[in-house]
Design a protein around this motif. Structure first.
Motif, mmCIF file in Angstrom:
data_model
loop_
_atom_site.group_PDB
_atom_site.id
_atom_site.type_symbol
_atom_site.label_atom_id
_atom_site.label_comp_id
_atom_site.label_asym_id
_atom_site.label_seq_id
_atom_site.Cartn_x
_atom_site.Cartn_y
_atom_site.Cartn_z
ATOM 1 N N GLN A 1 32.671 -0.327 68.521
ATOM 2 C CA GLN A 1 31.363 0.317 68.454
ATOM 3 C C GLN A 1 31.216 1.335 69.576
ATOM 4 O O GLN A 1 31.874 1.239 70.617
ATOM 5 C CB GLN A 1 30.251 -0.720 68.552
ATOM 6 N N VAL B 1 33.215 -5.828 62.074
ATOM 7 C CA VAL B 1 33.090 -4.759 63.068
ATOM 8 C C VAL B 1 34.293 -4.826 64.008
ATOM 9 O O VAL B 1 34.580 -5.877 64.588
ATOM 10 C CB VAL B 1 31.785 -4.906 63.877
ATOM 11 N N ILE C 1 23.621 2.383 66.902
ATOM 12 C CA ILE C 1 25.019 2.296 67.327
ATOM 13 C C ILE C 1 25.893 2.773 66.182
ATOM 14 O O ILE C 1 25.629 2.480 65.011
ATOM 15 C CB ILE C 1 25.388 0.842 67.704
ATOM 16 N N PHE D 1 29.516 2.367 64.499
ATOM 17 C CA PHE D 1 30.565 1.345 64.540
ATOM 18 C C PHE D 1 31.640 1.644 63.505
ATOM 19 O O PHE D 1 31.427 2.410 62.552
ATOM 20 C CB PHE D 1 29.987 -0.060 64.300
#
Length: 427
Positions: free
Chosen positions: A234, A231, A353, A355
């Motif tokens: 985000q 990741v 969320i 991301f």
């Protein structure tokens, strides 16, 4: 605690030879509920009578409908269980329904969230963990989770509820990969508990590598897989607001929902994606349509709403984004289809969320992700999995994700044997 939501009530209903539902002075035979049209209307009239005489039940009818539907399937499951020639075949077919029942049921003793369904699952060769109230809820939940994994040879049914609901852990010390079976879904989440469509195949219907799994220690789950990336950034989390009925509550929470949608659209662009070129893909991801619906009657409606929102974004938001939020908001609220579309997106993404990975993949998850979390594909799970590196080469399960460019097996190595892949030990 409501009698109709108790796990032991479900067991009694599923195993009884004859069932009659009664509320006050009104009653309806179980068989009448599932007859063709006249029986269905008997159930509708029964529900209306409950509303009239017991107004406090007004907001619970979707839960009651879900409970009736679950019991119907459990009664048929018990019949199949008696006739089943293979316990594994039975369990793979019905485990999603069984997990659904656990998630809409309650029990005073946490262990009973599992033990309350044993009478439906037991049969020669079932190899269920022994009923033992001397064990902690953590031990009972872990053993049941392992039982599901061994009997289905897959991970989808175990982990998917954490993606489609706001499932949280309330029992301290529970391994990250073990669901907290004490969680009871909210009424607004009931419709989310549907089996995903067969188009989800990020690992090409791979199976768990049993030799690696057998090396798992207590509290551990060892699996084979590959890491796709990490990741990188985000968005803000979509607000967990109640979704009011339309049209009476169409404007409730609109400001927060639209602000989040605009933030997600900006995030989409900031990570190298053109709204004018890939907007349809983003809206599809937010709707999660192709991965949760095989129903031909649902898709046209979703696409119609999607087009209404897409037209507004292309013709209004992209032009007026420098204008005040008030003017954008006023313009958005002029279209009824846009309102309905935003509420649809909200139902799918509340608590989620958006991301982006370092490789440019875009995804959504309800997990509490942080930068550097890994995006993995694990053998036996059709969905991408977010994991967090821990000390000693171990990982924590963060959640499932919907990731563009991974959902149809585009990144799964078809020429590599599973036993040659990396080992991920979840704790």
């Amino acid at each position: 605690m409501e009698w109709f939501t108790r796990i032991w009530t479900v067991q009694e209903l599923a195993l009884a030879s004859s069932v009659t539902i009664m509320c006050g002075r009104h009653l309806i035979p179980w068989e009448d509920i599932f007859l063709p049209s006249p029986g269905f209307w008997s159930w509708v009239r029964f529900c209306r009578l409950i509303h009239e005489e017991k107004p406090e039940h007004q907001g619970r009818i979707s839960i009651y409908n879900k409970r009736v539907d679950d019991v119907k399937h459990l009664r048929s499951i018990k019949g199949r269980l008696v006739r089943a020639g293979s316990d594994a075949a039975f369990f793979k077919r019905d485990v999603w329904r069984i997990i659904n029942v656990i998630l809409v049921s309650k029990a005073t003793n946490p262990r009973d969230n599992i033990y309350g369904l044993y009478a439906l699952l037991e049969r020669p060769g079932a190899d269920l963990p022994k009923v033992d109230y001397g064990q902690s809820p953590i031990q009972v939940f872990e053993m049941f989770a392992r039982n599901i994994i061994y009997r289905t040879d897959a991970l989808n049914d175990l982990w998917l509820p954490s993606f489609v609901t706001h499932m949280r852990k309330t029992i301290s010390g529970l391994p990250s990969w073990v669901p907290d079976w004490t969680y009871t879904v909210k009424e607004s989440e009931v419709n989310s508990l549907q089996e995903p469509s067969s188009s989800v195949q990020a690992t090409w219907r791979s199976r768990i590598h049993q030799q690696t799994l057998a090396c798992s220690g207590q509290g551990e789950l060892s699996l084979k897989g590959i890491q796709i990336g990490c990741v990188r950034s985000q968005s803000s989390r979509w607000p967990e607001l109640p979704n009011p009925p339309i049209p009476t509550g169409a404007y409730q929470g609109m400001k927060e929902k639209l602000e989040t949608l605009l933030d997600w659209l900006s995030f989409f662009e900031q990570n190298g994606h053109s709204l004018t070129g890939k907007l349809e893909a983003l809206l599809e991801q937010l709707l999660q349509t192709r991965y949760f619906y095989d129903d031909p009657d649902v898709l046209p409606k979703q696409r119609k709403e999607s087009k209404a929102l897409e037209q507004w974004i292309l013709s209004s938001y992209l032009i007026d984004r420098q204008a005040s939020f008030t003017s954008i908001y006023d313009n958005f609220c002029l279209g009824a289809n846009r309102l309905e579309m935003l509420h649809t997106i909200h139902r799918k993404n509340a608590g989620s969320i958006l991301f982006a990975t370092a490789a440019g993949h875009l995804g959504t998850t309800r997990g509490a992700i942080i930068e550097s979390d890994g995006i993995t594909l694990l053998a036996g799970c059709d969905w991408p999995v977010v994991v967090r590196p821990e000390s000693g080469g171990r990982y924590r399960f963060v959640g499932l994700a919907l990731v563009q460019g991974l959902m149809e097996g585009q990144e799964w190595p078809k020429d590599t044997r599973v036993e040659e892949m990396q080992t991920f030990t979840l704790v």
